[in-house]
Scaffold this active site. Sequence first.
Site, PDB file in Angstrom:
ATOM      1  N   LYS A  48       0.862  -1.181   0.000  1.00 52.77           N
ATOM      2  CA  LYS A  48       0.000   0.000   0.000  1.00 52.77           C
ATOM      3  C   LYS A  48       0.901   1.234   0.000  1.00 52.77           C
ATOM      4  O   LYS A  48       1.913   1.258   0.727  1.00 52.77           O
ATOM      5  CB  LYS A  48      -0.872  -0.036   1.252  1.00 52.77           C
ATOM      6  CG  LYS A  48      -1.899   1.072   1.364  1.00 52.77           C
ATOM      7  CD  LYS A  48      -2.733   0.854   2.632  1.00 52.77           C
ATOM      8  CE  LYS A  48      -3.841   1.873   2.779  1.00 52.77           C
ATOM      9  NZ  LYS A  48      -4.680   1.607   3.975  1.00 52.77           N
ATOM     10  N   SER A  99      -9.504   1.446   3.027  1.00 53.83           N
ATOM     11  CA  SER A  99      -8.692   2.191   2.106  1.00 53.83           C
ATOM     12  C   SER A  99      -7.639   1.361   1.375  1.00 53.83           C
ATOM     13  O   SER A  99      -7.110   1.823   0.349  1.00 53.83           O
ATOM     14  CB  SER A  99      -7.990   3.328   2.859  1.00 53.83           C
ATOM     15  OG  SER A  99      -7.086   2.813   3.814  1.00 53.83           O
ATOM     16  N   SER A 141      -9.573  -0.766   7.254  1.00 52.40           N
ATOM     17  CA  SER A 141      -9.003  -0.582   5.911  1.00 52.40           C
ATOM     18  C   SER A 141      -8.292  -1.791   5.327  1.00 52.40           C
ATOM     19  O   SER A 141      -7.946  -1.792   4.145  1.00 52.40           O
ATOM     20  CB  SER A 141      -8.036   0.602   5.913  1.00 52.40           C
ATOM     21  OG  SER A 141      -8.748   1.811   5.866  1.00 52.40           O
TER      22      SER A 141
END
Lengths: 461, 103
Positions: free
Chosen positions: A50, A125, A149
């Site tokens: 990420k 996310s 997330s």
Amino acid sequence: MSADRIGPSLAAAERLQPTLNAFVQLFDAEKARNASSGSGPLVGTPVALKDNLCLSWGKTTCASNMLRHYESPYTATAVQKLLDAGAAVIGKTNLDEFAMGSSCENSCFGPTFNPWDTTRVPGGSSGGSAAAVAAGIVPLALGSDTGGSVRQPASHCGIVGVKPTYGRVSRYGLVAYASSLDQIGTLTPTVGEAAAALSVICGHDPLDTTSSREPVPDLVSALEQPVEGLRLAVPRQARNQANHPEVARVFEETIAEYRRLGATIVDVELPLLDHGIAAYYIVAPAEASSNLARFDGIRYGHRAALGPGEDLFDLYCKSRSEGFGPEVQRRIMLGTHVLSSGYYDAYYNTALKVRRRMKQDFDRIFADCQAVLMPASPSPAFKVGEKTSDPLAMYLEDVYTVTINLAGLPAMSIPAGFASVEGKQLPVGVQLVSPAFDEARMLRIARMFERATPWHTRRPA
Amino acid sequence: MSNESLSPEYVRKVAKLSRLALSDEQVAKYGSQMSAVLGYMERLRELDLRDVEPMANVGGTTNRLDPDEPGKMLPNAALMKIAPETMPPFVKVPKVLGEGGGA
């Protein structure tokens, strides 16, 4: 020597990029191989990160115009541990800007799309990481979980997402959103791959003062051993919620499957479940407003051009307004408001009291049960654009996940079935929550279900 | 806490504290969105929290001090590389003292 997995992984990433937009950056195969130690338990494993995890090459953007050109001078501890274990980083994945969002739409690089239905979001996310794993590009991606997330996108993409106990994985090199809630987690196709990755990244780090000194047990070797006399708590509030009917069905079928596997299902009360969102969206923005104060256009990140007569104060305001997207600006302002004098007690202090009560509620349940079972998300993946104009509707996506971060507990989402929605089959996950530092048993409980069901073997077309 | 929507003046004040420069349109939009979120938070008032101590962090850890020894530092050159405007070994900033110093 085993077959090269880096080249094919990069080729798949490039091929699927126009369809999924899962990556914000891909590295070349040689760089990926050279940066890896070349030996260890994860040797030759292509991984994706990420893009809020610092890496000392390439860019670390947080999907924000504020950091669009930022090159981190150092590498996050969890990432370094993967490299030392032989993994090869093939690229950085898309996210909601600074990890603020539940759909992977708040990105300066545009949204990521769900591999099961590209008209839908992958969740957020850590949406890019989840999409990359679900699409078979990588067998492991790291994400971060501040309010769900990792778990919510894992649920929406039909994969395994683990948020370890707060403090289990070093946050050094994870760009801070809400420091008392942030935790790095794993996204993998199966429970076994999660256990292998967590064995590598967990453990104490002197560079993170909140990193735990609790020893990390062997997460892999006991995995196949079912938990005898398992008592699984099911909160009444998780059944009474306004869940999507297909999520409710999958959840009941999961309960039935665990019962069939010999577990005792214990009905429990989690009275504050409905208050979790309210408490979380006070605590997290409060911490965010403080953490993101560092982005002021001075030492790194975006600096606005000043007009005649404009001064240092204008530089701060212009740089931040140009650099941050709407959701980040909203959360900074919410946080500033709830911390401001006159409102501090009414909001922030109240939320911290609710936080303690939530922790106590879980402690009470864990005196009698080894884990809590509840949905990971109230609905399957929604359409791109469906919730972008209504922040509150987006926040309510997190009803089952935020409470866990407030209580600092480990939790994971596992594939549990499919929802039939508008002629599409959309994956649905369920969530297991364990006592602090009890990841080993949580993984075993997850593996019991995985071994008995086919859901983790299904892949998008 | 209040259900009333935030006034544009108040939203501008919060924006200034947040070091954000907002257009009138943004003030109106963020104001109504924030009001909706804050309205939702009203439900916390239902709870009796009189005897509950606030909990800011689950770890319960107190400050941990490291030994006062020099550690590995990022070299100045690495930091100059990522700064927007530099005059090595310094970062350039607009005038700090006087009006508009932002202090």
